[in-house]
Scaffold this motif. Structure first.
Motif, PDB file in Angstrom:
ATOM      1  N   ALA A  30       5.194  -2.931 -12.663  1.00 52.08           N
ATOM      2  CA  ALA A  30       4.644  -2.085 -11.602  1.00 52.08           C
ATOM      3  C   ALA A  30       5.073  -2.594 -10.231  1.00 52.08           C
ATOM      4  N   VAL A  31       5.210  -1.663  -9.310  1.00 52.55           N
ATOM      5  CA  VAL A  31       5.460  -2.017  -7.920  1.00 52.55           C
ATOM      6  C   VAL A  31       4.128  -2.470  -7.336  1.00 52.55           C
ATOM      7  N   ASP A  32       4.099  -3.658  -6.805  1.00 49.30           N
ATOM      8  CA  ASP A  32       2.882  -4.236  -6.245  1.00 49.30           C
ATOM      9  C   ASP A  32       2.786  -3.859  -4.768  1.00 49.30           C
ATOM     10  N   PHE A  33       1.668  -3.276  -4.382  1.00 48.01           N
ATOM     11  CA  PHE A  33       1.531  -2.846  -2.986  1.00 48.01           C
ATOM     12  C   PHE A  33       1.674  -4.025  -2.028  1.00 48.01           C
ATOM     13  N   GLN A  34       1.374  -5.233  -2.501  1.00 49.81           N
ATOM     14  CA  GLN A  34       1.491  -6.412  -1.647  1.00 49.81           C
ATOM     15  C   GLN A  34       2.945  -6.725  -1.299  1.00 49.81           C
ATOM     16  N   SER A  35       3.873  -6.160  -2.068  1.00 48.54           N
ATOM     17  CA  SER A  35       5.292  -6.425  -1.812  1.00 48.54           C
ATOM     18  C   SER A  35       5.945  -5.358  -0.924  1.00 48.54           C
ATOM     19  N   SER A  55      -2.968   5.536   0.591  1.00 48.32           N
ATOM     20  CA  SER A  55      -3.194   4.091   0.621  1.00 48.32           C
ATOM     21  C   SER A  55      -1.945   3.342   0.165  1.00 48.32           C
ATOM     22  N   PRO A  56      -1.806   2.077   0.552  1.00 50.09           N
ATOM     23  CA  PRO A  56      -0.685   1.273   0.053  1.00 50.09           C
ATOM     24  C   PRO A  56      -0.646   1.216  -1.478  1.00 50.09           C
ATOM     25  N   GLY A  57      -1.822   1.168  -2.100  1.00 53.50           N
ATOM     26  CA  GLY A  57      -1.875   1.170  -3.565  1.00 53.50           C
ATOM     27  C   GLY A  57      -1.324   2.453  -4.159  1.00 53.50           C
ATOM     28  N   ASP A  58      -1.616   3.579  -3.522  1.00 50.80           N
ATOM     29  CA  ASP A  58      -1.092   4.866  -3.994  1.00 50.80           C
ATOM     30  C   ASP A  58       0.423   4.943  -3.837  1.00 50.80           C
ATOM     31  N   VAL A  59       0.941   4.387  -2.736  1.00 46.79           N
ATOM     32  CA  VAL A  59       2.388   4.368  -2.530  1.00 46.79           C
ATOM     33  C   VAL A  59       3.043   3.539  -3.632  1.00 46.79           C
ATOM     34  N   ALA A  60       2.468   2.383  -3.928  1.00 47.42           N
ATOM     35  CA  ALA A  60       3.011   1.521  -4.980  1.00 47.42           C
ATOM     36  C   ALA A  60       2.926   2.207  -6.342  1.00 47.42           C
ATOM     37  N   CYS A  61       1.831   2.905  -6.598  1.00 47.60           N
ATOM     38  CA  CYS A  61       1.662   3.625  -7.861  1.00 47.60           C
ATOM     39  C   CYS A  61       2.748   4.694  -8.010  1.00 47.60           C
TER      40      CYS A  61
END
Length: 109
Positions: A30-35, A55-61
């Motif tokens: 998975a793409v980690d939003f922290q990255s 959200s950053p989490g949604d972008v990573a998802c």
């Protein structure tokens, strides 16, 4: 199966669940939003006053799912089932992958 590198416990759980049902899977990191850079996150956000901010989490998802789609294309797969590592599998392999009633299985031209 989409799984964060920093969540090996979820991967172990899903491996157990899949093994119990005789299912195999390919793990997609998975793409980690922290990255994600602030620029990458803002590229997917829209004006908060108009609708909402993603959200950053949604972008990573989204990027994680896009990796799965690209993997499907690269491998020439006709069908895939994309799962995230926090799902609950109820039932057997037959129950999980049985087409819903009225589901059209032939190709539409």
């Amino acid at each position: 199966l989409i799984n964060l590198d920093r969540s090996p416990d979820r991967l172990a759980w899903m491996q157990k669940e899949m093994d119990e049902r005789g299912l195999t899977f390919d793990r997609i990191s998975a793409v980690d939003f922290q990255s994600l850079s602030p620029e990458e996150i803002s590229r997917h956000q829209i004006d908060r006053e108009i609708i909402m901010t993603i959200s950053p989490g949604d972008v990573a998802c989204f990027h994680s799912h896009r990796k799965c789609w690209q993997n499907m294309l690269d491998n020439g797969d006709d069908h895939v089932c994309i799962l995230e590592d926090d799902i609950y599998l109820a039932g057997t392999q037959h129950d999980i992958f049985r087409p819903p009633t009225g589901f059209q299985t032939e190709q539409i031209s």
